[in-house]
Motif scaffolding. Structure first.
Motif, short mmCIF file in Angstrom:
data_model
loop_
_atom_site.label_atom_id
_atom_site.label_comp_id
_atom_site.label_asym_id
_atom_site.label_seq_id
_atom_site.Cartn_x
_atom_site.Cartn_y
_atom_site.Cartn_z
N TRP A 48 -34.80 -4.32 -4.57
CA TRP A 48 -34.14 -5.35 -3.78
C TRP A 48 -32.99 -4.74 -2.97
O TRP A 48 -32.81 -5.07 -1.80
CB TRP A 48 -33.63 -6.44 -4.72
N ARG B 199 -34.02 -2.78 0.26
CA ARG B 199 -34.23 -3.55 1.49
C ARG B 199 -32.95 -3.60 2.33
O ARG B 199 -33.00 -3.52 3.54
CB ARG B 199 -34.64 -4.98 1.16
N ARG C 233 -36.37 -3.72 -10.45
CA ARG C 233 -36.47 -4.80 -9.45
C ARG C 233 -35.20 -4.87 -8.60
O ARG C 233 -35.27 -5.06 -7.38
CB ARG C 233 -36.72 -6.13 -10.14
#
Length: 131
Positions: free
Chosen positions: A124, A127, A120
């Protein structure tokens, strides 16, 4: 025989119900008593403001260098503040109930939650790397 002290290097001027201190020895000081404006930190090209290198502990694609613009840096600053408040709350709770201190260790030791958290965090960070 008393001697005169040297003239003060600072001058205090009242403007709009505020006192402003002017350093008269700074190069670029305006003789009329106008205070100098604070120089802003120069921005790098492309609006990049800061960057960091990731670690394998929390990023599957590490090591990589991720650059942040001003908005992303501010967003991460708020996230850091929230994380610090949560950590302080956890410490206070762990002092009150010592068994609570072992809960994060269970997450770090077990492979499943650590792998999921790292995936995760990698998504993240992707991005910020792309945008």
């Amino acid at each position: 025989m008393p001697t005169e002290p040297p003239p003060s290097r600072y001058r205090v001027v009242e403007r709009g119900r505020r006192l402003e201190v002017i350093d008269t020895r700074v190069t670029g000081a305006v003789p009329g008593g106008q205070p100098m404006r604070e120089a802003r930190r120069p921005r790098r090209e492309g609006g990049i403001d800061s960057s960091f290198t990731t670690a394998r502990f929390y990023d599957d694609k590490a090591p990589r260098r991720i650059a942040f613009d001003t908005a992303a840096r501010d967003r991460l600053g708020r996230l850091r503040l929230i994380a610090m408040i949560a950590a302080m709350a956890w410490v206070m709770l762990a002092v009150w109930q010592p068994w609570v201190a072992l809960a994060p260790l269970a997450i770090l030791v077990s492979n499943g939650p650590r792998r999921t958290t790292r995936q995760r965090l990698t998504r993240w960070l992707d991005r910020y790397e792309q945008g």
